[in-house]
Write a protein that holds these residues in place. Structure first.
Motif, short mmCIF file in Angstrom:
data_model
loop_
_atom_site.label_atom_id
_atom_site.label_comp_id
_atom_site.label_asym_id
_atom_site.label_seq_id
_atom_site.Cartn_x
_atom_site.Cartn_y
_atom_site.Cartn_z
N ALA A 1 64.05 -56.88 38.87
CA ALA A 1 63.61 -57.00 37.48
C ALA A 1 64.67 -57.66 36.61
O ALA A 1 64.34 -58.31 35.62
N SER A 2 65.93 -57.53 36.98
CA SER A 2 67.00 -58.06 36.13
C SER A 2 67.44 -59.47 36.52
O SER A 2 68.34 -60.02 35.90
N ILE B 1 64.39 -67.71 33.36
CA ILE B 1 64.48 -68.82 32.40
C ILE B 1 65.50 -68.41 31.34
O ILE B 1 65.20 -67.56 30.49
N GLY B 2 66.66 -68.98 31.39
CA GLY B 2 67.69 -68.64 30.42
C GLY B 2 68.03 -67.17 30.48
O GLY B 2 68.38 -66.64 31.53
N SER B 3 67.91 -66.47 29.36
CA SER B 3 68.22 -65.04 29.33
C SER B 3 66.99 -64.18 29.63
O SER B 3 67.10 -62.96 29.67
N LEU B 4 65.83 -64.79 29.81
CA LEU B 4 64.64 -64.03 30.18
C LEU B 4 64.69 -63.70 31.66
O LEU B 4 64.82 -64.59 32.51
N ASN B 5 64.55 -62.43 31.96
CA ASN B 5 64.57 -62.04 33.36
C ASN B 5 63.15 -61.79 33.87
O ASN B 5 62.19 -61.83 33.12
N PHE B 6 63.06 -61.49 35.16
CA PHE B 6 61.76 -61.31 35.81
C PHE B 6 60.99 -60.15 35.21
O PHE B 6 59.77 -60.22 35.02
N GLY B 7 61.69 -59.07 34.86
CA GLY B 7 61.04 -57.90 34.28
C GLY B 7 60.36 -58.22 32.96
O GLY B 7 59.23 -57.80 32.72
N PHE C 1 43.70 -54.46 37.37
CA PHE C 1 44.65 -54.38 36.27
C PHE C 1 45.53 -53.14 36.39
O PHE C 1 46.71 -53.19 36.07
N THR C 2 44.98 -52.04 36.88
CA THR C 2 45.79 -50.83 37.09
C THR C 2 46.86 -51.09 38.14
O THR C 2 48.02 -50.69 37.97
N ALA C 3 46.51 -51.77 39.22
CA ALA C 3 47.50 -52.10 40.25
C ALA C 3 48.53 -53.08 39.70
O ALA C 3 49.73 -52.95 39.98
N TYR C 4 48.09 -54.04 38.91
CA TYR C 4 49.01 -55.02 38.31
C TYR C 4 50.01 -54.33 37.39
O TYR C 4 51.20 -54.62 37.42
N THR D 1 50.79 -51.03 37.44
CA THR D 1 51.59 -50.09 38.23
C THR D 1 52.71 -50.82 38.96
O THR D 1 53.81 -50.27 39.11
N LEU D 2 52.45 -52.04 39.40
CA LEU D 2 53.50 -52.83 40.04
C LEU D 2 54.66 -53.07 39.09
O LEU D 2 55.83 -53.05 39.51
N LEU D 3 54.38 -53.25 37.82
CA LEU D 3 55.45 -53.39 36.83
C LEU D 3 56.31 -52.14 36.80
O LEU D 3 57.54 -52.22 36.81
#
Length: 85
Positions: free
Chosen positions: A35-36, A40-46, A17-20, A22-24
């Motif tokens: 990230a931008s 889906i629509g206006s939802l971005n990857f970030g 979970f710490t690695a998960y 930290t990747l964010l």
């Protein structure tokens, strides 16, 4: 024995979970173009990756409950029985 059984699950889960998480931070900080990207629509990857933290935490909690019921609780009951003798 009981502490070792708990650590056998908790340490790998904590590292995962710490690695998960930290990747964010790495994606948001060093790769804002990834990230931008809209997914889906206006939802971005970030945003989606950020929101995915919640289900991942719940899955880890559920996995710990299952692990605890199968391993830790059994060892705890054995220890209680030994201590009563």
């Amino acid at each position: 024995m009981l502490v070792r059984a708990k650590r056998r699950f908790i340490i790998p889960a904590l590292v995962f979970f710490t690695a998960y998480y930290t990747l964010l931070l790495v994606i948001q900080g060093y790769f804002p173009e990834i990230a931008s990207k809209p997914v889906i629509g206006s939802l971005n990857f970030g945003y989606l990756y950020s929101l995915s933290q919640i289900p991942v935490a719940w899955v880890l909690c559920y996995a710990f409950i299952r692990y605890s019921q199968k391993k830790i609780d059994v060892l705890g009951k054995e220890l209680m029985e030994k201590s009563r003798q």
